[in-house]
Every structure is written in structure tokens, then in C-alpha cells.
Scaffold this motif. Structure first.
Motif, short mmCIF file in Angstrom:
data_model
loop_
_atom_site.label_atom_id
_atom_site.label_comp_id
_atom_site.label_asym_id
_atom_site.label_seq_id
_atom_site.Cartn_x
_atom_site.Cartn_y
_atom_site.Cartn_z
N LEU A 173 -6.21 15.68 -13.03
CA LEU A 173 -6.95 14.42 -13.26
C LEU A 173 -6.09 13.24 -12.84
O LEU A 173 -4.86 13.34 -12.81
CB LEU A 173 -7.27 14.28 -14.75
N SER A 174 -6.74 12.13 -12.56
CA SER A 174 -5.98 10.89 -12.29
C SER A 174 -5.48 10.34 -13.62
O SER A 174 -5.94 10.76 -14.70
CB SER A 174 -6.89 9.87 -11.61
N PHE A 181 -17.67 10.59 -13.62
CA PHE A 181 -16.68 11.57 -13.19
C PHE A 181 -17.15 12.99 -13.54
O PHE A 181 -17.12 13.88 -12.69
CB PHE A 181 -15.33 11.27 -13.85
N ARG A 225 -9.04 8.33 -20.20
CA ARG A 225 -10.42 8.34 -20.69
C ARG A 225 -10.71 9.58 -21.52
O ARG A 225 -11.42 9.53 -22.52
CB ARG A 225 -11.40 8.32 -19.53
N LEU A 229 -16.63 8.03 -18.83
CA LEU A 229 -16.19 9.20 -18.08
C LEU A 229 -17.39 9.94 -17.49
O LEU A 229 -17.24 10.94 -16.79
CB LEU A 229 -15.42 10.12 -19.05
N GLU A 271 -8.34 8.98 -15.59
CA GLU A 271 -9.21 10.04 -16.13
C GLU A 271 -8.57 10.70 -17.35
O GLU A 271 -9.25 10.99 -18.34
CB GLU A 271 -9.52 11.08 -15.04
N ARG A 272 -7.26 10.90 -17.27
CA ARG A 272 -6.55 11.46 -18.44
C ARG A 272 -6.68 10.53 -19.64
O ARG A 272 -6.95 10.96 -20.75
CB ARG A 272 -5.06 11.65 -18.12
#
Ligand SMILES: Nc1ncnc2c1ncn2[C@@H]1O[C@H](COP(=O)(O)OP(=O)(O)OP(=O)(O)O)[C@@H](O)[C@H]1O
Ligand SMILES: [Mg+2]
Length: 250
Positions: free
Chosen positions: A136-137, A117, A143, A114, A140-141
Motif C-alpha cells: 500500500l502507499s 481504492f 487510511r 478508502l 493508504e496505510r
């Protein structure tokens, strides 16, 4: 798991006589078509349900005799749907370990892949993620939830398609990071991208609630069984188990 059988509804057996011994530090993969019982095994280890027959032991103690609070700190079960709160990245991470240091936060972020990002965010880890993490994408959530689990430092980590939204190279990187940073922890990987799981110590292949075969990737390929079939033709996953007259029509 000793002779574990389980049904969500009376008479509809989902797992049937499962014997499965995971060693401390072992990295295993659960593989099998949709509905074969992978998540159910993970849920029984985390004691989200109680077995109907047999027992689940952790370090020789029946999970039914372990206080749930203590079990939840030691066994971490991550699903595809990451639970993210309307707080900052950092506050979400600290739920894994409220006393984590900046170095520990940084390390968890790196293990979950992460860091790039976070570097791009003007407020870094202090960035709010919105209700349910909707800023978040999906990847990303996932991660973020994984980094939080890393901070929790469980003895058993159950990853149930919890990296499904990552691209394949990133998923592979995260898996390798976890294996490297958690040498003494037991990790169970569930992913439909079975090519990402070739390296694990042992692959358990489930078929309709029973263990059909198990071994390393190389052993299973040599066996030429269900795993070899799934590996060469993942799209045949469901056809592999249908009666021949049905699959023949597809
Ligand atoms: N809460 C539930 N109530 C009733 N039946 C359920 C429940 N959860 C799962 N099942 C059933 O149990 C069986 C095994 O489900 P499980 O979720 O363990 O499969 P899976 O191997 O994880 O599949 P997938 O790859 O789709 O995630 C399926 O037939 C499913 O329909
Ligand atoms: Mg599942």
C-alpha cells in the motif's frame, strides 16, 4: 489535564503546568511548532507515559487508576506510522472490532475515504497488503489504520499527524467525516496543515510546553498572536520562536 508537568529526561521539562479540559464530543486541534509538546499531550492522555506532576482524568477518574486494557479500548492513539499487519485489508480492519458487520466495514472504509481504492482492487477487502502493508502507499496505510480505529469506536480519538500522507482535500474530507460520524466522541487533531483545522470547536496553541493561547480560528486570528502568525506564514513556524537575532539571520 490538571497542572500536568512532564519530562522524558530529568530536568528537561517538556510540558509545564498544562490545564486542559476537553468536553465529551468536543473536536479540538493541537497546534504548535515541532517539539512544542503536541504528541506528548496525546501520549499522556493515552497513558503511554505517566505524568511527573498533576494528573490526567477521564470522566473524573485518574488514568493511573484505570486498567490499561480498558483505557486502550476507549482511547485510541493513531500516529503517522500506521501499524499494518501482513494480512488482508479486511483482517487488518477487523482488529478494530472482530465482530464488525459488512455494513460497518463499508462505513469505516468510507469515513477513511478508502472506498475508491478498495473498489479498484480485484479482490476488494480480501486483498493481502504485504509485510507491514508494503503493498500500500503511505496514505493508504494511514487510511486503513484510521478505518480500523473507526471500527474500534473509541470515546477519545487522538490523531497525531495520522493523515499526514493524504493530499490536503482528502485530509479535510476525512476530518469532516470523522466529526460528522462521531458527534459524541472527543477527537484531538494534530496536523501541521493547520488550514485543515479551521472548523474545530477549539484550537490549542502550544509553545515550548505551555498553552500560549486557545480559541476558535476566528478568535485566534483576531488575537493576532502565535496562531495568526503560523496561519499566515506556516513556513515561519520555527523562526517565530527563535530569538530575534537568530531569526533575523535566516
Ligand atoms: N521519547 C522521548 N525521549 C526524550 N525526549 C523526547 C521524547 N519524545 C519527545 N521528546 C522531546 O519532547 C519535546 C516535545 O516533543 P513532542 O513529540 O511532544 O513534540 P511535537 O509538538 O509533537 O513535535 P512534532 O510537531 O515534531 O511532532 C521535544 O523537545 C522532543 O525532543
Ligand atoms: Mg508530534
Amino acid at each position: 489535564m490538571d497542572s500536568v508537568s512532564f519530562a522524558y529526561r530529568d530536568g528537561e521539562s517538556v510540558l509545564d503546568g498544562i490545564h486542559l479540559k476537553l468536553e465529551p464530543g468536543e473536536k479540538i486541534a493541537l497546534v504548535g511548532m515541532s517539539g512544542s509538546g503536541k504528541s506528548t499531550i496525546a501520549k499522556l492522555i493515552a497513558r503511554l507515559y505517566d505524568v511527573n506532576r498533576g494528573a490526567v482524568y477521564i470522566d473524573g477518574i485518574d488514568v493511573q487508576n484505570v486498567k490499561l486494557g480498558s483505557l486502550r479500548t476507549k482511547v485510541c492513539y493513531l500516529l503517522q506510522d500506521a501499524v499494518i499487519f501482513n494480512r488482508t485489508m479486511k483482517e487488518n480492519l477487523l482488529l478494530g472490532n472482530p465482530s464488525a458487520t459488512t455494513t460497518e466495514l463499508q462505513r469505516a472504509v468510507e469515513i477513511a475515504d478508502l472506498q475508491e481504492f478498495v473498489r479498484r482492487l480485484p479482490q476488494g477487502l480480501e486483498t493481502p497488503v504485504g509485510p507491514r502493508g508494503n503493498a500500500l502507499s503511505g496514505g493508504e496505510r494511514q487510511r486503513l489504520a484510521l478505518a480500523r480505529a473507526v471500527l474500534q469506536n473509541p470515546s477519545i480519538l487522538l490523531l497525531d499527524e495520522s493523515t499526514s500522507a493524504l493530499d490536503a482535500p482528502s485530509e479535510q474530507r476525512v476530518f469532516m467525516n470523522l466529526a460528522q460520524h462521531f458527534p459524541r466522541q472527543t477527537i484531538v487533531f494534530v496536523s501541521h496543515r493547520i488550514s485543515a483545522l479551521k472548523w474545530v470547536d477549539r484550537i490549542i496553541v502550544l509553545n515550548r510546553g505551555v498553552i500560549e493561547e486557545q480559541g476558535t480560528h476566528d478568535q485566534l486570528i483576531r488575537n493576532g498572536g502565535l496562531y495568526a502568525h503560523l496561519h499566515t506564514a506556516p513556513s515561519a513556524l520555527s523562526a517565530a520562536q527563535l530569538p530575534s537575532q537568530v531569526s533575523g539571520n535566516n
